[in-house]
Structure formats: C-alpha cells, structure tokens
Motif scaffolding. Structure first.
Motif, mmCIF file in Angstrom:
data_model
loop_
_atom_site.group_PDB
_atom_site.id
_atom_site.type_symbol
_atom_site.label_atom_id
_atom_site.label_comp_id
_atom_site.label_asym_id
_atom_site.label_seq_id
_atom_site.Cartn_x
_atom_site.Cartn_y
_atom_site.Cartn_z
ATOM 1 N N ARG A 1 -3.908 6.509 26.850
ATOM 2 C CA ARG A 1 -4.681 6.533 28.097
ATOM 3 C C ARG A 1 -4.107 7.563 29.073
ATOM 4 O O ARG A 1 -4.756 7.885 30.067
ATOM 5 C CB ARG A 1 -4.668 5.153 28.755
ATOM 6 N N THR A 2 -2.912 8.054 28.802
ATOM 7 C CA THR A 2 -2.271 9.023 29.684
ATOM 8 C C THR A 2 -2.439 10.436 29.133
ATOM 9 O O THR A 2 -2.801 10.641 27.971
ATOM 10 C CB THR A 2 -0.768 8.747 29.807
ATOM 11 N N PHE A 3 -2.117 11.408 29.990
ATOM 12 C CA PHE A 3 -2.097 12.804 29.560
ATOM 13 C C PHE A 3 -0.734 13.193 28.972
ATOM 14 O O PHE A 3 -0.504 14.368 28.704
ATOM 15 C CB PHE A 3 -2.432 13.725 30.737
ATOM 16 N N GLY A 4 0.159 12.215 28.802
ATOM 17 C CA GLY A 4 1.406 12.502 28.122
ATOM 18 C C GLY A 4 2.632 12.260 28.980
ATOM 19 O O GLY A 4 2.586 11.575 30.005
ATOM 20 N N PRO B 1 1.580 15.690 23.112
ATOM 21 C CA PRO B 1 1.934 15.589 24.529
ATOM 22 C C PRO B 1 3.097 14.632 24.788
ATOM 23 O O PRO B 1 3.520 14.484 25.940
ATOM 24 C CB PRO B 1 0.644 15.046 25.181
ATOM 25 N N VAL B 2 3.564 13.958 23.751
ATOM 26 C CA VAL B 2 4.697 13.042 23.862
ATOM 27 C C VAL B 2 5.630 13.276 22.686
ATOM 28 O O VAL B 2 5.289 13.990 21.736
ATOM 29 C CB VAL B 2 4.235 11.566 23.863
ATOM 30 N N ALA C 1 -10.395 5.889 37.248
ATOM 31 C CA ALA C 1 -9.779 6.936 36.440
ATOM 32 C C ALA C 1 -9.535 8.115 37.382
ATOM 33 O O ALA C 1 -10.126 8.182 38.476
ATOM 34 C CB ALA C 1 -10.714 7.333 35.291
ATOM 35 N N PRO C 2 -8.667 9.043 37.003
ATOM 36 C CA PRO C 2 -7.947 9.111 35.729
ATOM 37 C C PRO C 2 -6.645 8.307 35.774
ATOM 38 O O PRO C 2 -6.146 7.977 36.839
ATOM 39 C CB PRO C 2 -7.622 10.612 35.628
ATOM 40 N N VAL C 3 -6.140 8.028 34.582
ATOM 41 C CA VAL C 3 -4.809 7.455 34.459
ATOM 42 C C VAL C 3 -3.813 8.595 34.616
ATOM 43 O O VAL C 3 -3.746 9.479 33.777
ATOM 44 C CB VAL C 3 -4.621 6.761 33.099
ATOM 45 N N PRO D 1 -7.378 10.703 27.160
ATOM 46 C CA PRO D 1 -6.624 11.726 27.895
ATOM 47 C C PRO D 1 -5.541 12.405 27.064
ATOM 48 O O PRO D 1 -5.330 13.609 27.195
ATOM 49 C CB PRO D 1 -6.040 10.921 29.067
ATOM 50 N N MET D 2 -4.859 11.656 26.196
ATOM 51 C CA MET D 2 -3.806 12.285 25.405
ATOM 52 C C MET D 2 -4.380 13.284 24.409
ATOM 53 O O MET D 2 -3.743 14.295 24.091
ATOM 54 C CB MET D 2 -2.958 11.237 24.684
#
Length: 573
Positions: free
Chosen positions: A166-169, A561-562, A149-151, A116-117
């Motif tokens: 695992r995250t989108f940010g 994204p982070v 999912a999704p996380v 996802p990230m």
C-alpha cells in the motif's frame, strides 16, 4: 490547557475559497443547530443496501452526517446509493472511498489498477499521475468526492502488516515525490485527498485494528522522513489529512517535557501532534479526519464516552466510523453541552468540514463537470485505455529479485513437468479479487509445461515423499498471493503442520522459484529459494507480465522499492 483552536483562513491553501464560497460556509455554520453541527463531524460507514430506510432511521435520531465511507458494492449500486444520499442530505455530503490502488476496495467484481509499490517499482513519477487519473475517473463515475489516499507511510519495517504494497516503498524521497504527484492530479480533478496515516505508519510491526501502535523514530529523523513527506503533501494541496491511532513519543516528549509514558497518546487524541506539529510546524490549514474510531487502537486508550469527544477536542474535525451511530452522536452532544468540546472548537471543526465541501464545489454541483477529464472518453473507451495502462505498468514493474541458480528462462524441453504450489490467493476484505493461480497455471500450460497444482496448507503427511519431488518434477514454482487481510499483526507464510510438508525442503534437488504478486518480503520465509520475482499487485496484468519474464519473453526492468530480503543476509544468496 493547550489550545486546539488554530487560525483558519478559508481563502488560503488548501481551500482557496472565493468571497461567495466563504459566505456560504459562514451562513451555513450560523444556520445550523447544535445537533446539526455535531452531525457534520460524523463520517459514517455506508454498509446498508437500503439508503432511504437508513437515512430515515438516522433522521429519526436527529442525525444528518457530514460524510460517508463507501463499503464494497456493485458499481451500479454504489452510483445509485451515492446519488440518493446527496438527494436526501440537506447539506452536500463528503463521499469517501479508499482510492489507494483503484476501485478494488469499494467496488465488487473489479480489480486493482496498481498498488502504490508497483508504481514505485517502475521508477516513473508519471505512473503515479496515471493511477490518480484512473481513480478520478472511477470516482466521478460513482459520485465519490473524497479519496482516503494516498498512503504516504514509509515502509521501514518489513514486518508491518498494514503498509506493505500500500506504500510507495522505504525511500522517503520517493514516497514524497509519488505521493505529491498523486495528490496534485486528484485534487486538480476536485477529488479531495487524505494522505495517511499521520504521524506515520511503517515503523511498528502491529495493526491499529488490534492495538495502538508507535512511530518510535527520534524527532530529527521523523522530521527528515515522515515530516518531510507530510510537508510535501500539504504543499501539493491535500485538502484533508487522516490522523491515526499511532503514537509519536519523541515529538510528544519534545512538546510535553516530563510526560509519563502511560500518558503518551496516539495522534487522534494528541493535541500536541495535531495542533503544534501538523497545524503549527507543518502549516496544515485543511481538515483533519480520524482513522476508523472503532479500531482497538483507539477504543482501548480511553472509555468511549471520554475518548470519542476527546479526539474532537484534540483537533480532529471529522470522526470516521462508529461503535453505535446514535450512541456516538449522543456522546458528542453531551460533550458539547458540558463544555468538553467548546463552542469555538465545534464551530472550527464544522467550518473546516464545510470549507472542504465548498472547495470541491459541492454546493455548486454543476461546476464539477468542468474538470472531468475522463469524460473525454466513453466508458468503454476509458476501460480499454485503463487496461492498456495497467498492462504497461505491470510490465515495467516486474522485479527479478534474484536468480542465483540461473534457472531462467524456463524452457519446456528442460522444465516440462512443473509443480505449482499456491500460497494465499484468497479474497480479503481489502482486496476481494482473484484467485489468480488458475491464470498462472494456464499460462504455463500454454507455453508447453505439464502442471500439477498443490495448495498451502496441503493434505500431505509423507515427509519422504516431499523429499522425492525431483523424481516427478523438473521445476517447482511457488505462486504467492499473500496480502494484507486486516485484523492481523503479521503477513507471513503458514505452512502445513507437521513440519511444513509443503515448504521448500526440496530446493537442493529440485529447481525452485518464488513468484509473489503481492507481498514483496516473502523471501524472509523462504530464503533457500534461489530464484524470486516480485510483481506487487495481484491482477491479471501482473500474472501475464510475470509469465513473460519467466520464459524470457520480456526483460524484468522493475526495481524493488524496498529491501526484498527483509534485512536477512541469507535471503540474498
């Protein structure tokens, strides 16, 4: 006592059942014995290699589970096992897999499509749809009908060992946008989604496999971030939501004024979080599933014979995992007979499980073929198309975090002698793919570099030699595939003792770069490295995309994204 029975509308979102489907749910509920109803509340881990024998053993105890979570096996075996389970089960089963980044979590000899990230790093919401379509194709091929999912956790804490790529940010709006796009696509293809981990991971820096953790945001900030993400996921049509072994003290205190700290419960045991917040405030009408009930984050809170039924009484409709299958089954039976789980709560949970199945057309299997968009391609054509899409996403996600020493692009005439130091690159339970360092080294050599390879930890013991690397090499490249291993409270670099001989102590004299194809926060451990690239997903596609950027063959167009510096000012230098 707080009621855990909420209004259930089978015709409303996310079920949208027609009268005939509602009748199937009600007829099935009325036909089941108490034992059969309890079985529908169990989602067991599919560990066995002999499904008929396993099913015979379960049936011998009167256990007919409502669902399974598929653990790693070959694609052919998974397909056979799932078909056999559906043949044996008197009621169609929910068959789940962790479809967070593709099939790498449950199929052997495969690789991630995109974490996802990495999707978030491209900045294109259409890539979330592409990921979902890939997951749907694999799911339909194997017989999976439920995606854990999704996380939609928000990566607020760089030290969290669970969220990571695992995250989108870290941006709540991005998480909500991409999570909803994934949900809509997968749900449209009759794969139920289960956004996780409610009430939200990414704030604490510990692992629920090992300890009950906390989401310590105040109530207004929770509602503006995690609450907004879950509201968006619900509006996107998520049929199920996974409740986690995570406390949300601010919400609990708001709903239960004066509660003592020691009485604040994780979501899996908190009726105020599941009932008042998730069902009431957020309006979720679907099915609630627990995270793995064998995690220490759950088992340490209450004795098993108390905690396991308490989760159902609190509002969990299906319990994932077991300590012992028959033992947990008997615990729930006793709880029903004693009234700990009321008849109304039992029937409410069973209805939600069956309604989820009916909404997917599992009681009418022929209807599922109508939405299999992947059937437009032969399996070989689909794999080739997926490979092209994976390459494209990887290329557009590569992020040049910094190059303050102006090392790039690499040039064989100036950087011919290269030392590659490999960090991690070992298989894990969550991602057994790789190793990828050999491909990286081959790519360097194909571009004219002479490469020596060392691993962390190394066998070296000569500190002066470690400080004289510039006499032997023109450039040093740390190739990092450091990823979540499960059952760990940290993801950090562990150097060779004594005093880290393989740490970048040489950066003042030898140009050095960091290439991370997984963890985006490694610069917090090596802030002295002045050139860093993040790729977010350990795949051959990511390795090739990184090589192209290193040698100036492609521009790095991804955006992190982070915060890749993990809040450390020196890491940005």
């Amino acid at each position: 006592m707080r009621s855990t029975i909420s209004s259930l509308d089978l015709t409303a979102r996310p079920f949208h059942l027609a009268p005939a489907d509602c009748a199937w749910v009600e007829d099935t509920v009325s036909s089941l014995s108490t034992e059969e109803k309890v079985g529908q509340l169990l989602c067991l881990y599919l560990r066995t290699d002999d499904v008929p024998l396993w099913w015979t053993e379960l049936a011998g105890h009167g256990i007919f589970p409502g669902g399974v979570l598929v653990l790693p096996r070959s694609s052919a075996q998974a397909t056979r096992d799932v078909a056999e389970l559906q043949r044996l089960s008197p009621i169609p089963m929910l068959v789940a897999a962790n479809l967070e980044s593709g099939s790498v979590n449950f199929l052997l000899d495969t690789e991630a499509f995109a974490h996802p990230m990495q999707i978030a790093a491209t900045g294109d919401v259409r890539d979330a749809v592409t990921l979902a379509r890939h997951c749907a194709r694999i799911a339909h091929q194997v017989g999976i009908n439920w995606a854990f999912a999704p996380v939609i956790d928000i990566a607020m804490n760089p030290g969290n060992p669970i969220t990571n790529t695992r995250t989108f940010g870290e941006d709540p709006d991005t998480v909500a946008l991409l999570g909803a796009a994934y949900i809509r696509e997968l749900e449209s293809q009759l794969i139920a989604t289960s956004p996780k981990h409610f009430p939200g991971d990414g704030v604490d820096d510990r692992d629920q496999h090992l300890v009950t953790t906390n989401n310590d945001l105040d109530a207004p900030r929770w509602r503006a971030t995690f609450g907004a993400a879950y509201r968006t996921a619900i509006e996107a049509g998520a049929r199920t939501i996974m409740a986690a072994h995570i406390r949300q003290p601010a919400l609990t205190r708001e709903l239960l004024p004066g509660i003592a700290p020691e009485h604040i419960q994780p979501a899996t045991l908190a009726p105020e979080l599941l009932g008042d917040v998730l069902r009431g405030e957020l309006g979720f009408n679907g099915m609630i599933v627990s995270d793995n009930s064998a995690m220490t984050g759950f088992t340490a809170v209450r004795p098993r014979d108390v905690g396991f039924p308490a989760a159902v009484a609190a509002g969990v409709d299906m319990m994932l995992g077991s300590v012992t299958v028959n033992g947990d089954f008997q615990i729930l039976l006793r709880a029903v007979h004693s009234g700990v789980i009321s008849p109304d709560r039992l029937d409410d949970a069973v209805r939600r499980v069956l309604a989820t199945k009916a909404s997917l057309g599992l009681h009418r299997p022929a209807s599922r073929s109508e939405v299999r968009r992947a059937a437009d391609f032969t399996p070989h054509e689909a794999e080739l198309r997926d490979a092209e899409l994976r390459d494209d996403i990887a290329r557009r996600s590569i992020t040049l975090v910094k190059d303050t020493q102006r090392l790039l692009p690499l040039d064989p005439s100036r950087h011919r002698r290269a030392l590659v130091i490999v960090l991690g690159d070992e298989p894990t339970f969550y991602d057994p793919s790789g190793p990828f360092a050999p491909q990286f080294v081959e790519g360097l050599e194909a571009r004219g570099l002479q490469v020596d390879v060392s691993r962390v930890p190394s066998n070296g013991s000569d500190i002066p030699a470690a400080e004289r690397l510039h006499e032997t090499y023109d450039v040093c490249l740390y190739f990092a595939n450091v990823r979540h291993i499960g059952n760990s409270n940290s993801i950090r670099i562990a150097w060779t003792p004594w005093q880290g001989l393989d740490a970048p102590r040489h950066v003042a004299s030898l140009p050095t770069a960091l290439v991370s194809i997984a963890d985006p926060y490694l610069l917090q451990d090596v802030p002295m490295i002045r050139t860093a690239i993040n790729a977010y997903t350990p795949t051959p596609s990511s390795v090739e995309a990184v090589l192209a950027v290193l040698f100036g063959e492609a521009e790095p167009v991804g955006r992190s994204p982070v915060d890749p510096f993990a809040g450390r000012w020196d890491a940005a230098l």
